[in-house]
Design an enzyme around this catalytic site. Structure first.
Site, PDB file in Angstrom:
ATOM      1  CE1 TYR A 143      -4.201  -0.039  -0.233  1.00  0.00           C
ATOM      2  CE2 TYR A 143      -4.305  -1.909   1.321  1.00  0.00           C
ATOM      3  CZ  TYR A 143      -5.031  -1.210   0.147  1.00  0.00           C
ATOM      4  OH  TYR A 143      -6.086  -1.428   0.065  1.00  0.00           O
TER       5      TYR A 143
ATOM      6  CD  GLU B 224      -3.584   3.891   1.128  1.00  0.00           C
ATOM      7  OE1 GLU B 224      -2.406   3.444   1.259  1.00  0.00           O
ATOM      8  OE2 GLU B 224      -4.685   3.347   1.305  1.00  0.00           O
TER       9      GLU B 224
ATOM     10  CG  ASP C 194      -8.035  10.758 -24.056  1.00  0.00           C
ATOM     11  OD1 ASP C 194      -6.984  10.358 -24.077  1.00  0.00           O
ATOM     12  OD2 ASP C 194      -9.307  10.364 -23.807  1.00  0.00           O
TER      13      ASP C 194
ATOM     14  CB  THR D 146      -4.095   4.318 -21.953  1.00  0.00           C
ATOM     15  OG1 THR D 146      -3.695   4.478 -23.395  1.00  0.00           O
ATOM     16  CG2 THR D 146      -5.560   4.588 -21.676  1.00  0.00           C
TER      17      THR D 146
ATOM     18  CE  LYS E  11      -6.433   2.958 -25.961  1.00  0.00           C
ATOM     19  NZ  LYS E  11      -6.719   3.657 -24.559  1.00  0.00           N
TER      20      LYS E  11
ATOM     21  NE  ARG F 137      -5.417  -3.941 -20.385  1.00  0.00           N
ATOM     22  CZ  ARG F 137      -5.686  -3.345 -21.642  1.00  0.00           C
ATOM     23  NH1 ARG F 137      -6.900  -2.386 -21.569  1.00  0.00           N
ATOM     24  NH2 ARG F 137      -5.202  -3.994 -22.703  1.00  0.00           N
TER      25      ARG F 137
HETATM   26  N1  DSN Z   1     -11.079   0.887 -25.473  1.00  0.00           N
HETATM   27  C1  DSN Z   1     -10.133   1.817 -26.252  1.00  0.00           C
HETATM   28  C2  DSN Z   1     -10.170   1.885 -27.421  1.00  0.00           C
HETATM   29  O1  DSN Z   1     -10.155   0.688 -28.024  1.00  0.00           O
HETATM   30  O2  DSN Z   1      -9.817   2.781 -28.306  1.00  0.00           O
HETATM   31  C3  DSN Z   1     -10.313   3.314 -25.508  1.00  0.00           C
HETATM   32  O3  DSN Z   1     -11.368   3.387 -24.727  1.00  0.00           O
END
Ligand code: DSN
Length: 428
Positions: free
Chosen positions: A52, A54, A199, A226, A229, A235
């Site tokens: 933990y 925090e 974003d 994120t 990707k 993730r």
């Molecule tokens: N699920 C992701 C995508 O495929 O673009 C974004 O939320």
């Protein structure tokens, strides 16, 4: 691999083994997915899951934080370097959490966000009516002016901004294939005293690899993303804040403090320290020169696929691609609905997703389009020749989807391609 799970839990082991085989023997074309290195997987499966932590490095609520601090500082410093940011919060558990925390940091309930129309490529967390955040904030929209070129209607964006006085002008998308004019976004945001936020979830790896423009070069305040990707990490999510100052706006440090408070304790509890360590490893990989080559190849491969679709007169939204993804109107061009196209391609070992196209006459569960991209196949080592061949095989499968013998032959070719380009464990 999975020796302990195999001994202890046959059911979970079966699921993991199944996924190993699926990933090994099929081609992954979902543009938001990728393969991480073994080093990232080791960190994510590491002992840090026990802890933990925090709070933030040097300011935690519990003791025993020497090594969690070490891992988080590495992730923060590497993230800042990758994106030229002044501040980084690497704790968001996901892209959705990163966006919600960003709204919480910058908005009061009832404030307005100007974001991309969800039917034109925007994301659920940009204010889809099914999401809880729409109970707290008001979302207004901009769209493409021309869906055949992908050009955004910046004049209308300015008009809506003046009319609705948003607190955030939000760039970014999950199904849009062209580059954005960040200078125009930032100018519109400044004109109405709003924050400019990007974003960058889909294209973070392209930005980090230097093959897509960086919003921070155009006076953006915040970039959310994120990490899994194009960036090819575990993730998770992240919020970056600008380094420089912008007249009339809060300083980067003031914004970053609000972001930190919004992430913890505002939204989340204990950070996932094993994931943060994996983010640090992935960011270390993205800082290597080889990542630039990887990012450039993602674009080249997407262009190679685009050329095949163009040659075969298949309509692509935005007229093609300038990034890693393509949104194709398979219903309009080939007479096969998106849902069926996804299913047919699945049977030949190609995974992608059905997707709404702009102003789709069909519903979200069975839309007109398919969305696919090149981050994962590029990690696998496919080049332009192989990417073009994959596009040809896709079109052949969609055209001849009633001919099982043809589908079997295509599946065999995909399997051979996968065997020739195994998923790498180490990225040079
Ligand atoms: N699920 C992701 C995508 O495929 O673009 C974004 O939320």
């Amino acid at each position: 691999m999975y020796d302990f799970i195999k001994q202890q839990d046959a059911e979970v082991f079966a699921a993991l083994e199944g996924e190993e085989t699926r990933e090994r023997e099929g081609l992954e074309l979902i543009p938001s997915e990728n393969y991480v290195s073994q080093a990232v997987r080791e960190a994510q499966g590491s002992i840090l899951t026990n802890k933990y932590a925090e709070g933030y490095p040097g300011k935690r609520y519990y003791g025993g934080q020497e090594f969690t601090d070490q891992a988080e500082v590495l992730a923060i410093e590497r993230a800042k370097k990758l994106f030229g940011a002044g501040f980084a919060n690497v704790q968001p558990h996901s892209g959705a959490n990163a966006n919600i925390a960003m709204y919480m940091a910058l908005l009061q309930p009832g404030d307005t966000v100007l974001g991309m129309d969800l039917g034109h490529g925007g994301h659920l967390t940009h204010g889809h009516p099914v999401t809880y955040i729409t109970k707290f904030f008001n979302f207004v929209r901009y769209k493409m002016k021309d869906v055949e070129t992908g050009e955004i209607d910046y004049d209308d964006m300015l008009r809506v901004a003046k009319e609705t006085r948003p607190k955030i002008v939000l760039a970014g998308f999950s199904a849009y294939s062209r580059e954005l004019d960040y200078a125009k976004f930032a100018a519109i945001a400044r004109e109405v005293g709003a924050y400019a936020v990007m974003d960058a979830a889909h294209i973070a790896g392209l930005i980090a690899g230097g093959v897509a423009k960086n919003p921070f070069d155009f006076e953006f305040d915040i970039v959310t993303t994120t990490t899994h990707k194009t960036l090819r990490g575990p993730r998770g999510g992240m919020i970056l804040t600008r380094a420089g100052e912008i007249g009339g706006m809060p300083t980067g440090e003031e914004i970053a403090k609000k972001v930190d408070k919004a992430v913890f304790p505002g939204l989340q509890g204990g950070p996932l320290m094993h994931v943060i360590a994996a983010k640090a490893v992935a960011f270390g990989e993205a800082l290597q020169p080889s990542f630039k080559t990887y990012a450039a190849q993602i674009l080249k491969n997407a262009k190679a696929m685009e050329a095949v679709f163009k040659k075969n007169n298949v309509r692509m939204l935005g007229g093609g691609t300038s990034n890693h993804l393509i949104l194709a109107d398979v219903f309009g061009s080939l007479g096969i609905p998106g849902k069926e196209a996804e299913k047919v391609l699945d049977t030949v070992g190609i995974t992608l997703n059905k997707n709404m196209i702009a102003d789709d006459p069909r519903g979200p569960m069975d839309p007109s389009g398919i969305r696919f991209g090149t981050p994962a196949i590029t990690t696998r080592g496919l080049g332009e020749v192989e990417s073009a061949r994959v596009a040809e095989l896709m079109l052949a499968a969609l055209r001849d989807h009633a001919d099982q013998a043809k589908l079997d032959a295509i599946h065999q070719e995909i399997k051979t391609l996968c065997a020739t380009f195994p998923i790498p464990e180490v990225f040079a």
